[in-house]
Design an enzyme around this catalytic site. Structure first.
Site, PDB file in Angstrom:
ATOM      1  N   LYS A 177      -9.564   1.917  -2.602  1.00  0.00           N
ATOM      2  CA  LYS A 177      -9.952   1.426  -1.285  1.00  0.00           C
ATOM      3  C   LYS A 177     -11.368   1.885  -0.953  1.00  0.00           C
ATOM      4  CE  LYS A 177      -8.256   1.203   3.490  1.00  0.00           C
ATOM      5  NZ  LYS A 177      -7.219   1.656   4.439  1.00  0.00           N
TER       6      LYS A 177
ATOM      7  N   GLU B 230       0.843  -1.197   0.000  1.00  0.00           N
ATOM      8  CA  GLU B 230       0.000   0.000   0.000  1.00  0.00           C
ATOM      9  C   GLU B 230       0.884   1.254   0.000  1.00  0.00           C
ATOM     10  OE1 GLU B 230      -3.366   1.998   2.962  1.00  0.00           O
ATOM     11  OE2 GLU B 230      -1.846   0.622   3.754  1.00  0.00           O
TER      12      GLU B 230
ATOM     13  N   CYS C 193      -4.986  -2.566   3.028  1.00  0.00           N
ATOM     14  CA  CYS C 193      -4.762  -2.328   4.455  1.00  0.00           C
ATOM     15  C   CYS C 193      -5.822  -3.027   5.299  1.00  0.00           C
ATOM     16  CB  CYS C 193      -4.703  -0.831   4.726  1.00  0.00           C
ATOM     17  SG  CYS C 193      -4.146  -0.406   6.400  1.00  0.00           S
TER      18      CYS C 193
END
Length: 505
Positions: free
Chosen positions: A326, A260, A375
């Protein structure tokens, strides 16, 4: 009562991953202690208060690592950062206090096996609510404490992590009641045999597929305090390029995965830094997934744009035609709720607030569909569920756990990712900046992993799988069943209590 609070607290501290001493089965003392508090309490108020105290102490011990990102990267002085995990734990523990309150009332109307089952359904419902309400933060999912014992978590392929937590809680309450009810002994034995037997059978006989898709995880171990500095960006690109070239020479992967925000600049812009990444993929002839901030212009006239935390797929020609934005952002880290009242800036060092992605689909490499989780998206079952439902045959989790330093958080995060692999019956490739980078097989075993805080690569052949678990196929029905059973149980308990009160009159 304070002894019972201590039992619950220490059980959570030891049961969940920590750097001192970790014994998964100890986590059963957490719900056992909360239930014991409920059964010993002289009033519902006492059950709620001591349940909340036990939960706050237990969860604070699991969340202590929050101080590091808040102080170091959020800019808060230590005397403001130190209370933050306590405050979050105090809020989360309202759920545990309600659990104790519910068990206080349940324990006065039912006993034995029905009480054990009620506890299990109540706990599973509680975890689902923790993972959903107010953005959700299901970090202390009870079943994830057992992730280092793969045989113990195979029930997640049927019930999901939340449902499996409920089974463990039923077992914990049964252990509490063993000396009082003979029927509970057989119930506890049955649960233990079923969990162990099914777990051992699945870990031995599950077909993990033909591992013919080689992937390299690139762990850069880039200093979090430097990576966003413009003068350090080229050094970062060169570091990841060198590690990738080494991995290609040694193992010939089809795909390299960087963590990430591995690229701390806008990869979509045609800059010299992007050109270096394009050159790399062409020279090594390997596709690349990498994290990078991204933007989308929403109004050309006013130059209005929105930011995204993005995973780019760059093919072997240097094109970036596929990406994943995300979807579940971190409050106070990637966006600021109530920003005008907050005394500090958000923790991610990039301009502005991120916006969640929408309508994401798996990224495709050589016909293989890769379901992305960025994440802490790996802690939410519904996001992995969505990616597999849309065709993902391999799950990919990219993260930057450098925020947490050498604490419990990276291992706790990995354990939650393991639950997603078991729930969905998929290989999961996890690439992080400082570790723990790992390959997880579909039954939750660590097939390969890197060393924390070391720049290195980890390469393994994994298998794309298309079969779907019972949990994946029936998740909606399972969740509804848990909710209904919880409501029915406490509705019945309330009905008995009201009837008894009426009879006394």
């Amino acid at each position: 009562m304070l002894t019972l609070v201590l039992i619950a607290t220490v059980g959570a501290w030891i049961g969940f991953a920590n750097p001192i001493f970790h014994f998964p089965a100890a986590v059963l003392a957490f719900p056992l202690g909360l239930t014991w508090i409920a059964l010993r309490a002289t009033s519902g108020r006492k059950a709620f208060q001591y349940g909340w105290l036990a939960g706050t102490l237990a969860v604070t011990g699991c969340y202590y690592w929050m101080v590091i990102p808040i102080q170091t990267y959020g800019g808060l002085p230590w005397f403001l950062a130190l209370p933050c995990p306590v405050l979050l734990a105090a809020f989360i523990s309202l759920y545990f206090a309600l659990f104790s309150l519910g068990m206080y009332h349940a324990g006065r109307q039912i006993d034995g096996v029905p009480l054990c089952l009620t506890a299990g359904f109540a706990w599973a419902t509680m975890e689902m609510l923790i993972g959903t309400l107010f953005s959700g933060f299901p970090w202390t999912t009870l079943s994830s404490a057992f992730a280092s014992w793969p045989f113990a978590i195979q029930g997640a392929s049927i019930l999901g992590a939340y449902g499996l937590s409920g089974v463990f809680v039923s077992l914990a309450v049964a252990l509490l009641l063993l000396s009082t009810y003979r029927s509970v002994l057989w119930f506890a034995l049955c649960l233990t045999i079923c969990l162990t037997g099914f777990g051992l059978h699945r870990t031995v006989f599950f077909d993990v597929g033909v591992a013919d898709f080689p992937i390299s995880l690139i762990q850069g171990n880039v200093d979090q305090g430097k990576k966003w500095s413009p003068e350090y960006q080229e050094t970062t690109v060169k570091k990841y390029a060198r590690l990738t070239r080494d991995a290609v020479q040694q193992s010939a992967p089809v795909l390299a995965i960087w963590p990430e925000t591995a690229m701390p600049f806008y990869l979509q812009n045609m800059t010299p830094l992007r050109a270096q990444v394009e050159t790399l993929t062409r020279e090594v002839d390997v596709a690349l997934i990498t994290g990078s901030p991204a933007y989308r212009v929403t109004d050309m006239k006013t130059n209005t744009y929105e930011l995204h935390n993005r995973a780019w797929l760059m093919d072997t020609t240097g094109r970036t035609t596929q990406f994943y934005d995300k979807e579940h952002l971190v409050p106070f880290g990637e966006y600021m709720p109530f920003e005008e009242w907050m005394p500090f800036e958000k923790l991610v060092q990039a301009a502005g607030n991120f916006r969640p992605g929408k309508e994401n689909h798996p990224l495709k490499v050589n016909g293989i569909s890769l379901g992305m989780l960025i994440c802490y998206e790996a802690i939410f079952p519904e996001l992995a569920q969505k990616q597999v439902e849309r065709g993902a045959s391999i799950l990919v989790n990219i993260s930057n756990d450098a925020w947490f330093g050498d604490t419990s958080a990276p291992q706790q995060h990995l354990n939650l990712a393991i639950m997603r692999a078991v729930e969905q019956g998929r290989w999961l490739a996890r690439s992080t900046n400082t570790g723990i980078s790992a390959f997880i097989d579909p039954v939750g075993r660590i097939a390969a992993k890197g060393t924390q805080f070391q720049p290195e690569s980890v390469t393994l052949n994994v298998a794309p799988l298309t079969a779907k678990t019972f949990y994946h196929q029936n998740v909606g029905s399972i969740n509804i069943f848990i909710y209904i059973m919880t409501i029915a149980a406490f509705g019945f308990i309330g009905y008995i209590a009201i009837r008894e009160k009426g009879n006394r009159k």
